[in-house]
Design an enzyme around this catalytic site. Structure first.
Site, mmCIF file in Angstrom:
data_model
loop_
_atom_site.group_PDB
_atom_site.id
_atom_site.type_symbol
_atom_site.label_atom_id
_atom_site.label_comp_id
_atom_site.label_asym_id
_atom_site.label_seq_id
_atom_site.Cartn_x
_atom_site.Cartn_y
_atom_site.Cartn_z
ATOM 1 C CB CYS A 24 -2.519 -2.989 8.080
ATOM 2 S SG CYS A 24 -3.614 -2.776 6.667
ATOM 3 C CB CYS A 60 -0.920 0.023 1.210
ATOM 4 S SG CYS A 60 -0.003 0.038 2.751
ATOM 5 C CG ASP A 77 -0.119 3.153 4.275
ATOM 6 O OD1 ASP A 77 -0.130 4.025 3.396
ATOM 7 O OD2 ASP A 77 -1.137 2.640 4.745
#
Ligand code: FES
Length: 123
Positions: free
Chosen positions: A102, A33, A35
């Protein structure tokens, strides 16, 4: 969809910020992603004395990092290395499967901070 614990850590994240005189710093990016997560540790007598995080990441990344910073307090470096994305997700009563990736950020950044500490101190 998100457990109460996830929502609690997302809305009231623990240990956000940086430790200016940290003994180890780890930064990782999540390839799926983009991040970013940064984790700071203080070490005393071979144990984690303090841990803080900063993230450019989603709510699940914030919740898992917050949980990691609580889980590691007082742990030896070897014990802290054993914290995995799975154990963090379990401590939060689970994450939706689509958000499991995540939780890698927090565990990976913690491990990177410990490796940084070990490099600096030759242990
Ligand atoms: Fe990037 Fe969650 S979507 S860490």
């Amino acid at each position: 969809m998100y457990s109460e614990k996830v929502m609690d850590h997302f809305e009231h994240p623990r240990n956000v910020g940086e430790i200016p005189d940290a003994d180890g710093v780890g930064q990782v990016g999540n390839p799926s992603c983009g991040d970013i997560m940064k984790v700071y540790i203080k070490v005393a007598d071979g144990r984690i004395a303090d841990c803080k995080f900063k993230t450019f990441g989603c709510g699940a990344a914030i919740a898992t990092s917050s949980m990691v910073t609580e889980m590691v307090q007082g742990k030896t470096l070897d014990e802290a290395m054993e914290i995995s994305n799975r154990s963090v997700a379990e401590a939060l009563d689970g994450l939706p499967p689509i958000k499991m990736h995540c939780s890698n950020l927090a565990a990976d950044a913690l491990h990177a901070a410990i490796e940084d500490y070990r490099k600096r101190h030759g242990s």
